[in-house]
Scaffold this motif. Structure first.
Motif, mmCIF file in Angstrom:
data_model
loop_
_atom_site.group_PDB
_atom_site.id
_atom_site.type_symbol
_atom_site.label_atom_id
_atom_site.label_comp_id
_atom_site.label_asym_id
_atom_site.label_seq_id
_atom_site.Cartn_x
_atom_site.Cartn_y
_atom_site.Cartn_z
ATOM 1 N N UNK A 125 0.949 -1.177 0.019
ATOM 2 C CA UNK A 125 -0.065 -0.085 -0.170
ATOM 3 C C UNK A 125 1.085 1.204 0.001
ATOM 4 N N UNK A 126 1.051 2.093 -1.187
ATOM 5 C CA UNK A 126 1.715 3.202 -1.391
ATOM 6 C C UNK A 126 1.650 4.257 -0.325
ATOM 7 N N UNK A 127 2.443 5.139 -0.208
ATOM 8 C CA UNK A 127 2.202 6.479 0.471
ATOM 9 C C UNK A 127 1.160 7.173 0.294
ATOM 10 N N UNK A 128 0.915 7.233 -1.035
ATOM 11 C CA UNK A 128 -0.036 8.106 -1.575
ATOM 12 C C UNK A 128 -1.115 7.312 -2.069
ATOM 13 N N UNK A 152 18.714 0.064 5.034
ATOM 14 C CA UNK A 152 18.150 1.465 5.544
ATOM 15 C C UNK A 152 17.560 1.874 4.082
ATOM 16 N N UNK A 153 16.175 1.349 4.250
ATOM 17 C CA UNK A 153 15.267 1.445 3.130
ATOM 18 C C UNK A 153 13.989 2.124 3.579
ATOM 19 N N UNK A 154 13.163 2.587 2.827
ATOM 20 C CA UNK A 154 11.624 2.944 3.145
ATOM 21 C C UNK A 154 10.832 1.611 3.007
ATOM 22 N N UNK A 155 9.464 1.667 3.342
ATOM 23 C CA UNK A 155 8.588 0.689 3.281
ATOM 24 C C UNK A 155 8.101 0.414 1.956
ATOM 25 N N UNK A 156 9.007 0.014 1.303
ATOM 26 C CA UNK A 156 8.808 -0.354 -0.301
ATOM 27 C C UNK A 156 8.921 -2.021 -0.470
ATOM 28 N N UNK A 157 8.290 -2.604 -1.398
ATOM 29 C CA UNK A 157 8.597 -4.212 -1.628
ATOM 30 C C UNK A 157 9.996 -4.481 -1.717
ATOM 31 N N UNK A 158 11.042 -3.775 -2.115
ATOM 32 C CA UNK A 158 12.420 -4.035 -2.254
ATOM 33 C C UNK A 158 13.042 -4.117 -0.825
ATOM 34 N N UNK A 176 4.547 10.957 4.314
ATOM 35 C CA UNK A 176 3.400 12.021 4.129
ATOM 36 C C UNK A 176 3.809 12.739 2.942
ATOM 37 N N UNK A 177 3.609 14.012 3.079
ATOM 38 C CA UNK A 177 3.951 14.830 2.117
ATOM 39 C C UNK A 177 5.287 15.404 1.920
ATOM 40 N N UNK A 215 2.721 -1.285 4.548
ATOM 41 C CA UNK A 215 2.487 0.325 4.193
ATOM 42 C C UNK A 215 3.333 1.189 4.282
ATOM 43 N N UNK A 216 3.601 2.148 3.061
ATOM 44 C CA UNK A 216 4.562 2.956 3.003
ATOM 45 C C UNK A 216 4.218 4.323 3.829
ATOM 46 N N UNK A 217 3.008 4.464 4.024
ATOM 47 C CA UNK A 217 2.365 5.767 4.508
ATOM 48 C C UNK A 217 2.582 6.042 5.808
ATOM 49 N N UNK A 218 1.829 7.037 6.493
ATOM 50 C CA UNK A 218 1.469 7.470 7.940
ATOM 51 C C UNK A 218 -0.070 7.448 8.162
#
Length: 631
Positions: free
Chosen positions: A83-86, A124-130, A178-179, A314-317
């Protein structure tokens, strides 16, 4: 092992069996997995050393159990929903077949860049599938993953890379919160300059922003992944080989690298995931944590995937683009099990109910909470407005050190009691101790929470410092694991966690060592000395209250507070910024120089009338000044 429990009597029987014959119990649980070689012995242990080994001599690979063994039956089932950030962007549904292919490719990419069994890889990565692919790829090739939450500063990253001796960093050009856009690569660049063990940095292109790429060291993920095949056989691992190192704050400034091993961790995480949530085939499960914490390791990736489940990343907040973000995603993916932190619940509780009411939450069957004890008011709001009084709330107590749930209700089996973690799961033997080290065996008691028998997913050591492991967890109550938490056990035998009894503050469910925060504040050139304590916070559970002595009386207190917060943010990360900073001329110290933190805690909590005996202090007058200036 049957993890579907039809009644409380079935739980009580399974619990009794697990305590009467623990080795037989875990032998049965472990037999449900794919092992390359069966174990010779279920358990060897000695809490005095301390040394624990589970499934001794067993050989396996955890990714074979999380991915490969599911391919025959569920290759086309969704393993991960991203589930992407946006929310305007499209979600990704990643099947077990695609997951297998991607994990194999990342495994081969790591091997092509010199990573071999036993090497430590910092992620050290964002919440992405990778991020998920990277974690599982390390496990597949026998490398040890050390995931660092991508909200930590470059200084915190340096500490963790240096301590583990990592040879490779996996990161991305940036991330969203977020933004806001965050330049992760810049943070990594700052860190890697101080880390001579790093040979390669592999960068995933997420934001497509301009970043500095150092020739010979920095590589683009997409270039490297294009060079490799999707054929990556699993590395055979011993049950006691290291799977990962995960850092948690200690009561000294230096973070502790908790070591978890392959076999016992896999068995326990799978068992507790299926048991506590009573997970059923085909259900969509969402844990809102970040993979940088133990919750993400155990109950976003390894637990759900080993059970053949569908897990949401979940990538978002929760508050962007508005306070309905969680509820919108539940409707969008028809989530059945929702597991989040009391901090998030408390912040969302303050928003208008219209943010909840516009979404269809009828898919929900089970709710859960993690990270800290949930207060009764938030429990009732969650139960009424999200669960519609129809979903059990699984209030889980556990730690980075325990690896998995220890005390928790079982969905639709355990009678719930708001703000109580209720009863130990099968295989867990808690003991409540008084301050003198005597076990309180009756009900209706309050004391310190310990565990008197090993469980498979417990941390084996602190990386590179077994003596610290022994001193921290096994010296206070010899022969028992000391959790650092206080608890009450009521007349029904239900446990309620009352919070830390040591120098740890739990901020939004994450451990912050007071020494680590004090050390960061002391880095400001105007600060002479600092003492930090926790205090009750409406949203975070606990806030950080700093008592600060400066060299000179501040001309502009608000400006200095902002600078101190900025300093802490740079050194540790925004999560550690003090909520309140009180400038004082002195601290309450004993004649031997020890800071009397209980006095500071009382002041921070707003209780200035009941400070106890202060006559033993070096300068009792300082207490009056602190009371008068309390924020």
């Amino acid at each position: 092992m049957n993890t579907t429990l039809s009644s409380f009597e079935a739980y009580a029987q399974q619990y009794k069996n697990s305590v009467d014959n623990p080795e037989e119990f875990w032998n049965t649980v472990a037999s449900d997995f794919v092992w390359r070689k069966k174990w010779d012995k279920v358990l060897e242990w000695d809490f005095n050393k301390p040394e624990v080994k589970w499934f001794v001599g067993g050989k396996l690979n955890i990714t074979e159990n999380c991915i490969d063994r599911h391919l025959a039956q569920r290759a086309d089932q969704t393993a991960i929903i991203w589930e992407p950030n946006d929310p305007k962007d499209e979600a990704k549904h990643i099947t077990y077949r695609v997951l297998h292919e991607q994990v194999c490719k990342v495994g081969n990419m790591l091997k092509a860049n010199g990573v071999k069994k036993g090497d430590r890889v910092c992620i050290y990565m964002p919440m992405i599938p990778e991020l998920a692919y990277a974690v599982l790829a390390c496990a597949r090739i026998g490398a040890v993953h050390s995931v660092v939450f991508a909200g930590f500063s470059s200084g915190s990253l340096v500490d963790r890379i240096q301590d583990a001796g990592c040879s490779v960093v996996l990161t991305s050009d940036g991330s969203y919160r977020g933004d806001k856009k965050i330049d992760l690569k810049h943070i990594v660049d700052e860190a890697v300059e101080k880390c001579p063990t790093i040979k390669k940095t592999i960068v995933f292109e997420k934001l497509k922003i301009s970043v500095n790429m150092k020739p010979g060291r920095d590589l683009w993920w997409h270039d490297e992944i294009a060079k490799v095949s999707a054929d990556c056989p699993v590395e055979e691992m011993d049950a006691e080989d290291m799977l990962f190192i995960l850092y948690t704050s200690g009561s000294t400034g230096k973070p502790k690298g908790m070591v978890h091993t392959c076999g016992g961790y896999m068995v326990y995480i799978n068992y507790t995931f299926k048991t506590a949530f009573q997970y059923k085939d085909g259900q969509v499960y969402w844990c809102t944590a970040d993979l940088g914490w133990i919750t993400g390791h155990s109950y976003i990736l390894y637990g759900p995937l080993s059970a053949g489940g569908t897990t949401v990343i979940f990538e978002g907040i929760p508050s962007w683009p508005d306070m309905g973000r969680f509820w919108q995603a539940i409707e969008r993916h028809k989530v059945n099990i929702f597991y989040t932190a009391p901090t998030a619940i408390r912040s969302l509780e303050k928003a208008p109910l219209s943010f909840v009411e516009k979404y269809d939450l009828s898919s929900l069957k089970v709710l859960g909470t993690v990270g800290e004890p949930i207060n009764e008011e938030a429990w009732h709001w969650y139960n009424k407005n999200i669960g519609k009084e129809n979903c059990p709330i699984i209030d889980t107590w556990w730690q980075t050190e325990t690896g998995g749930f220890m005390i928790s209700p079982i969905a639709n089996v355990t009678k719930l009691k708001p703000a109580h973690a209720t009863l130990p799961l099968p295989g867990v033997q808690p003991a409540v101790m008084d301050e003198n080290g005597k076990e309180l065996s009756e009900n209706g008691v309050e004391g310190r929470l310990t565990v008197k028998f090993p469980w498979p997913s417990m941390a084996r050591t602190i990386y590179g410092d077994h003596q610290r492991f022994r001193d921290t967890y096994f010296s206070t109550f010899p022969g028992k694991y000391f959790t650092g938490d206080g608890c009450k056990r009521d007349e029904e035998g239900y446990y309620r966690i009352t919070g830390r009894v040591d120098d740890i503050i739990i901020v939004s469910g994450h451990n912050m060592g007071t020494a680590e925060v004090e050390s960061a504040i002391d880095e400001h050139h105007d600060v002479c000395e600092t003492a930090v304590v926790g205090y009750p916070h409406d949203i975070k559970g606990q806030g950080i209250y700093a008592f600060v002595i400066t060299y000179n009386k501040p001309e502009n207190e608000e400006k200095l507070r902002a600078e101190i917060r900025d300093t802490v943010s740079k050194i540790i990360g925004p999560i550690a910024k003090p909520d309140k900073i009180q400038f004082v001329s002195g601290l309450p110290k004993t004649r031997s120089g020890k800071i009397m933190r209980r006095i500071l805690r009382k002041v921070a909590e707003g209780d200035t009338t009941n400070l106890g005996d202060i006559t033993t202090l070096l300068d009792p007058a300082v207490v009056e000044e602190i009371k008068a200036g309390a924020l």
